[in-house]
Design a protein around this motif. Sequence first.
Motif, PDB file in Angstrom:
ATOM      1  N   ALA A 178       0.932  -1.219  -0.046  1.00 30.18           N
ATOM      2  CA  ALA A 178       0.001  -0.109  -0.203  1.00 30.18           C
ATOM      3  C   ALA A 178       0.825   1.175  -0.007  1.00 30.18           C
ATOM      4  O   ALA A 178       1.993   1.389   0.621  1.00 30.18           O
ATOM      5  N   ASN A 179       0.337   2.207  -0.629  1.00 29.33           N
ATOM      6  CA  ASN A 179       1.114   3.313  -0.876  1.00 29.33           C
ATOM      7  C   ASN A 179       1.243   4.178   0.583  1.00 29.33           C
ATOM      8  O   ASN A 179       0.564   4.092   1.339  1.00 29.33           O
ATOM      9  N   GLY A 180       2.623   4.587   0.782  1.00 29.09           N
ATOM     10  CA  GLY A 180       2.710   5.498   1.932  1.00 29.09           C
ATOM     11  C   GLY A 180       2.832   4.579   3.255  1.00 29.09           C
ATOM     12  O   GLY A 180       2.912   5.182   4.391  1.00 29.09           O
ATOM     13  N   THR A 181       3.205   3.332   3.054  1.00 28.38           N
ATOM     14  CA  THR A 181       3.235   2.287   4.254  1.00 28.38           C
ATOM     15  C   THR A 181       4.947   1.995   4.291  1.00 28.38           C
ATOM     16  O   THR A 181       5.059   1.381   5.752  1.00 28.38           O
ATOM     17  N   ILE A 182       5.704   2.151   3.578  1.00 28.02           N
ATOM     18  CA  ILE A 182       7.202   1.848   3.848  1.00 28.02           C
ATOM     19  C   ILE A 182       7.720   2.951   4.712  1.00 28.02           C
ATOM     20  O   ILE A 182       7.688   4.356   4.249  1.00 28.02           O
ATOM     21  N   ASP A 186      11.954   0.489   7.900  1.00 22.66           N
ATOM     22  CA  ASP A 186      11.773  -0.679   6.999  1.00 22.66           C
ATOM     23  C   ASP A 186      12.799  -0.765   6.016  1.00 22.66           C
ATOM     24  O   ASP A 186      13.054  -1.841   5.056  1.00 22.66           O
ATOM     25  N   ILE A 187      13.655   0.265   5.850  1.00 22.07           N
ATOM     26  CA  ILE A 187      14.833   0.335   4.748  1.00 22.07           C
ATOM     27  C   ILE A 187      16.242   0.005   5.520  1.00 22.07           C
ATOM     28  O   ILE A 187      16.430   0.655   6.340  1.00 22.07           O
ATOM     29  N   ALA A 188      16.754  -0.826   5.095  1.00 20.78           N
ATOM     30  CA  ALA A 188      18.112  -1.303   5.843  1.00 20.78           C
ATOM     31  C   ALA A 188      19.257  -0.121   5.128  1.00 20.78           C
ATOM     32  O   ALA A 188      18.959   0.572   4.447  1.00 20.78           O
ATOM     33  N   GLU A 189      19.972   0.011   6.194  1.00 21.45           N
ATOM     34  CA  GLU A 189      21.235   1.077   6.220  1.00 21.45           C
ATOM     35  C   GLU A 189      21.801   0.773   4.636  1.00 21.45           C
ATOM     36  O   GLU A 189      22.269  -0.308   4.273  1.00 21.45           O
TER      37      GLU A 189
END
Length: 316
Positions: A178-182, A186-189
């Motif tokens: 879903a848009n806007g959920t990340i 949630d993103i690796a360094e």
Amino acid sequence: MAKYFFIFSLFFFFVFGSQDISLPKSEDIAFLKSEEPKTDQIAIPLLLNYQGKLTDNVGNPVRDSQYSVTFRLFPVPSGGVAFWSETQTIQTRGGLFSTFLGSVNPITSLPIDGNCYLEMQVNPYQPMTPRIRIVSVGYAYIAKKADTANYAPIVRPITPPIATDEIQDNAVTSAKIANGTITSVDIAENAVTTTHILNGTIIRADVASNFKAPYCDTADYSQVAKVVDSARVAGNSYRLQGKDTLALSAKFVDEGQANSITNTMIIDGAVTTTKIADTNVTMSKIQRAGATIGQVIKWNGSQWVPANDEVGVSDN
């Protein structure tokens, strides 16, 4: 020796053989309801009930005895490869016999297109032909709903939740997110590299207030520098970070500034012949180079050196 024939006197179905069923008395109903098993506790027997009759080649029932019979299931009426088989010892009475196919080797699945054919072989004779197609019992059509997701109840939320190891690699595509959920967690360094950033999309608000990009951050200087000087200031702005530019002004040369280039500013060997204007080297600029009174500059074959001014073959 007489050949054996068989007659299909009944049909196939995924249940046990027929039995007499007695209805419960009214006083037993409450007890039966309380002990009713849940649907997910019912085990489905992987068996086919099969009844037939063995006869000789003139139609007479074979003698009562035990016979070794091999049963096979095929997806085609002739030829092909059997997807299931087993051998049983059956007992005949008046040629009649009854057995459960799958008693030795469970029948775990049937062709989804509905094409299923039974072949029977009384050993050691050849398989009987033609094969018999297995079809549905009337109310077995209702069981189709139990094998169809369209009829399965959808319970939300799913309990227990889906675990990580239940999801196939690369199963979650962009369309599933879903848009806007990340979020940032949630993103690796270091996962977002320059190749993942669309050109021209980074603006000042996207970077820290104290960020100074080498060679290209001119925002601090463009507000006070003259328009004509902005490019010159920008070209050296990375060297001025954190410095007092007013204190450094005496160390830099303005364009056209007279007597501003000192000896220490010139690198050895920097002034080549192309840098010296014609007729601008005077006698006072020529070094003595060890010459004494009366000597002149002569070529010794490899370089110019001071030498006596003599008249002769070597006189230059």
